[in-house]
Scaffold this motif. Structure first.
Motif, PDB file in Angstrom:
ATOM      1  N   PHE A 185      41.133   6.245  85.524  1.00  0.00           N
ATOM      2  CA  PHE A 185      40.140   5.194  85.567  1.00  0.00           C
ATOM      3  C   PHE A 185      38.950   5.590  84.700  1.00  0.00           C
ATOM      4  N   LEU A 187      35.503   5.744  84.402  1.00  0.00           N
ATOM      5  CA  LEU A 187      34.308   5.633  85.240  1.00  0.00           C
ATOM      6  C   LEU A 187      33.069   5.231  84.445  1.00  0.00           C
ATOM      7  N   SER A 189      33.089   2.955  81.878  1.00  0.00           N
ATOM      8  CA  SER A 189      33.154   1.635  81.251  1.00  0.00           C
ATOM      9  C   SER A 189      32.005   0.781  81.778  1.00  0.00           C
ATOM     10  N   THR A 191      31.982  -2.194  83.086  1.00  0.00           N
ATOM     11  CA  THR A 191      32.203  -2.843  84.378  1.00  0.00           C
ATOM     12  C   THR A 191      32.139  -1.829  85.519  1.00  0.00           C
ATOM     13  N   PHE A 192      32.616  -0.604  85.247  1.00  0.00           N
ATOM     14  CA  PHE A 192      32.544   0.419  86.288  1.00  0.00           C
ATOM     15  C   PHE A 192      31.097   0.759  86.623  1.00  0.00           C
ATOM     16  N   ALA A 194      28.553  -1.063  86.162  1.00  0.00           N
ATOM     17  CA  ALA A 194      27.878  -2.219  86.763  1.00  0.00           C
ATOM     18  C   ALA A 194      28.114  -2.270  88.276  1.00  0.00           C
ATOM     19  N   ALA A 195      29.266  -1.747  88.722  1.00  0.00           N
ATOM     20  CA  ALA A 195      29.597  -1.820  90.147  1.00  0.00           C
ATOM     21  C   ALA A 195      28.570  -1.099  91.013  1.00  0.00           C
ATOM     22  N   SER A 196      27.958  -0.072  90.467  1.00  0.00           N
ATOM     23  CA  SER A 196      26.976   0.670  91.261  1.00  0.00           C
ATOM     24  C   SER A 196      25.541   0.386  90.800  1.00  0.00           C
ATOM     25  N   ARG A 197      25.357  -0.746  90.123  1.00  0.00           N
ATOM     26  CA  ARG A 197      24.006  -1.113  89.665  1.00  0.00           C
ATOM     27  C   ARG A 197      23.623  -2.502  90.132  1.00  0.00           C
ATOM     28  N   PRO A 198      23.227  -2.633  91.384  1.00  0.00           N
ATOM     29  CA  PRO A 198      22.786  -3.954  91.846  1.00  0.00           C
ATOM     30  C   PRO A 198      21.499  -4.361  91.134  1.00  0.00           C
ATOM     31  N   PRO A 199      21.290  -5.680  90.993  1.00  0.00           N
ATOM     32  CA  PRO A 199      20.053  -6.135  90.348  1.00  0.00           C
ATOM     33  C   PRO A 199      18.840  -5.772  91.210  1.00  0.00           C
ATOM     34  N   GLN A 200      17.748  -5.506  90.573  1.00  0.00           N
ATOM     35  CA  GLN A 200      16.534  -5.138  91.322  1.00  0.00           C
ATOM     36  C   GLN A 200      15.765  -6.374  91.732  1.00  0.00           C
TER      37      GLN A 200
END
Lengths: 200, 376
Positions: A185, A187, A189, A191-192, A194-200
């Motif tokens: 995988f 890690l 990329s 999209t990867f 982005a998965a752990s970056r919520p909008p502030q």
């Protein structure tokens, strides 16, 4: 050790495609001293290939063939030409592979047919398919029509085999395309990450 | 319910019964689904979940309508989805629908998000299927914000911006429903689940276990990486399927025409090959228990086991009978799974446990604030 796998899709038994595959592998062993070769004929897996089309996964019979093809250092593809192209069995097998399974893989294309009039099928049918798969295809394709099995001298089947295998050896001795399938995988990329970056 | 949860999940396919040639109407199938859910509660199952589709031959296009109705007719069974489409639904509408459901059933629900598998659904709802993973990630981040924050200011790529938006109704007791993420191919979804400490579900129906083991192990590692617990404490759910009869020969004989004509794998591998290669059991209740117990050997101790029982045209009467047989072995399954499960493996979070966790978190936050004031 260089693992060279031949995949043949001849449907008759004995099969001239398998015979051509054996000849190519003999030339591989002669020109590439550390080559270890094996040959798989799809005929024995016709039902398994169909099952994989329907279920989306190769069963226990087919899995070793998939692993051999995708794990090889180089691939020799030998198919009969039916109705101006490769048989559906051959395409179905390739359709079941992961999308990037043959990316960057050195591939030698070979085909057999009832007359020499099929010979360009290597270039108008097989070559575009392997271009799509982003394989690294050697320039010389080997086509064998019935009269080739009695040919000799310059331009004979054996000399075309030697030339194509020489090209394959040259690719294997160099840096290849610098590409291959990703086996893990990614890690990093977009999209990867982005998965752990919520909008502030 | 402490310990592992057992339930059923329906795809909601309206399929011809190959033994009679009869296809139920959508109305019959929807009513049958309600009967199946009620039966699931009656035989002691913990979870009923429904898929979401927007094309025939599937009926469940409005999962929360179906689940709210079932919720009114049941008392105990947890209601869920398998899956709610996070890609093509507006996350605001998901937040609204499932908040409403949560209130109506007093928290007796959770949901599983997935991206769906029908390409034309994307354009039908105004989206680009090539962006499925990006949609999943952006939509879910927004959904979390809508549930977890009172006033939401947000902008992103796929939806009009929100300024000063407050979800109504707010989640019950200020606690959002527990979320599962279902995925069979996409490691990004496992990453998303791990980041938020959500559950991860592998449907485990079609492909051999090795494929799912890789994804689940990855999710467990990432769950620990984000500090939610040890890998073996991550919240994992699995699918499965069976057809049972008192003895194996009858099970095989009865199920074979349904298997051979099943929309998904029919006309392909033999029933014998498929049961050997995948989690499907067609056999006696004892064989079913033995095979199901092996799941924990492969995937680790897990929290939720859902079975597909109403598919491939099986008539309602047969499905209800299958649920009776499942109910009979349920105590054995519960006991065997409990016996092998370490004490520090958590249950699926439910509404009560999430409310309790919130109270602890709120008390700690208040304490931290007052400490800061003392030191200020």
């Amino acid at each position: 050790m260089t693992k060279v796998v031949a995949l043949t899709s001849g449907l008759s038994e004995p099969s001239s495609s398998t015979m051509l595959g054996e000849q190519v592998l003999a030339a591989v062993r002669a020109q590439i001293p550390d080559a270890e070769t094996e040959i798989h004929s799809l005929r024995a897996y016709a039902h398994d290939v169909t099952d994989a089309m329907l279920t989306g996964f190769p069963n226990g019979n087919l899995r070793p063939v998939v692993d051999a093809v995708t794990g090889a250092d180089a691939l020799v593809v030998v198919t009969p030409i039916f109705k101006a192209s490769y048989p559906g069995l051959f395409k179905s097998f390739l359709d079941g592979l992961e999308p990037d399974a043959l990316t960057g893989k050195p591939v030698l294309l070979a085909a057999t047919g009832g007359t020499a009039r099929h010979s360009l099928a290597i270039d108008f049918a097989l070559r575009p398919l392997f271009a799509y798969l982003q394989a690294l295809v050697v320039p010389t394709g080997i086509f064998a029509s019935p009269h080739d099995w009695g040919s000799e001298g310059k331009g004979a089947l054996t000399s075309r085999i030697d030339r194509a295998v020489g090209e394959l050896a040259s690719i294997l001795g160099g840096g290849g395309s610098g590409r291959g399938p990703s086996d893990d995988f990614d890690l990093f990329s977009d999209t990867f990450l982005a998965a752990s970056r919520p909008p502030q | 319910m402490a310990g592992m949860e057992f339930g059923i999940f329906t795809v909601g396919d309206v399929t011809e019964d190959p033994t009679t040639g009869i296809t139920p109407t959508e109305h019959e199938r929807i009513k049958a689904t309600v009967a199946i859910a009620r039966k699931a509660e009656e035989v002691g199952l913990d979870v009923f979940s429904t898929g979401e589709h927007h094309n025939p031959p599937f009926h469940p296009s409005s999962p929360t309508t179906l689940l709210a109705h079932i919720g009114a007719l049941t008392e105990r069974i947890k209601l869920s989805t398998s899956t709610t489409l996070i890609t093509t639904n507006d996350p605001v509408k998901i937040a609204e629908d499932y908040s409403n459901l949560q209130h109506l059933v007093d928290g007796r629900m959770d949901l599983m998000l997935g991206r769906g598998n029908t390409a034309p659904v994307y354009p039908w709802f105004g989206y680009d299927g090539r962006k499925a993973v990006e949609l999943t990630v952006e939509h879910y981040h927004l959904l979390r914000k809508l549930w977890d924050e009172e006033v939401v200011n947000w902008s992103g790529e796929f939806r009009s911006p929100l300024q000063g938006f407050t979800l109504a109704p707010r989640p019950l007791d200020g606690v959002a429903p527990f979320v599962w993420h279902g995925s069979i191919r996409t490691p990004e979804v496992a990453e998303l689940a791990a980041f938020y400490g959500d559950g991860y579900f592998a449907n485990n129906i079609f492909w051999p276990k090795e494929h799912y083991i890789r994804l689940i192990n990855f999710y467990r590692q990432r769950y620990a990486h984000y500090g939610h617990g040890d890998p073996h404490q991550a919240i994992v759910g699995l699918g499965g399927q069976f057809y049972l009869a008192r003895n194996s020969q009858d099970a095989v004989k009865e199920f074979r025409p349904y298997f051979d004509n099943a929309p998904v794998y029919g006309h392909g591998p033999s029933l014998e090959d498929f049961t050997e290669q995948t989690p499907l059991t067609v056999g006696s209740p004892q064989e079913f228990v033995e095979k199901t117990l092996t799941f924990a050997d492969y995937f680790g101790d897990y929290q939720r086991q859902l079975f597909l029982v109403d598919h491939a045209g099986l008539p309602l009467k047969t499905v209800l009978n299958q649920l009776d047989l499942l109910g009979e072995v349920l105590p054995t399954l519960r006991a065997e799974f409990a016996a092998r499960r370490p004490a520090d493996v958590p249950d699926t979070p439910d509404h009560a446990s999430r409310v309790a966790a919130k109270m602890v978190a709120d008390a700690k936050a208040a304490e931290d604030t007052s400490t800061e004031e003392v030191h200020a």
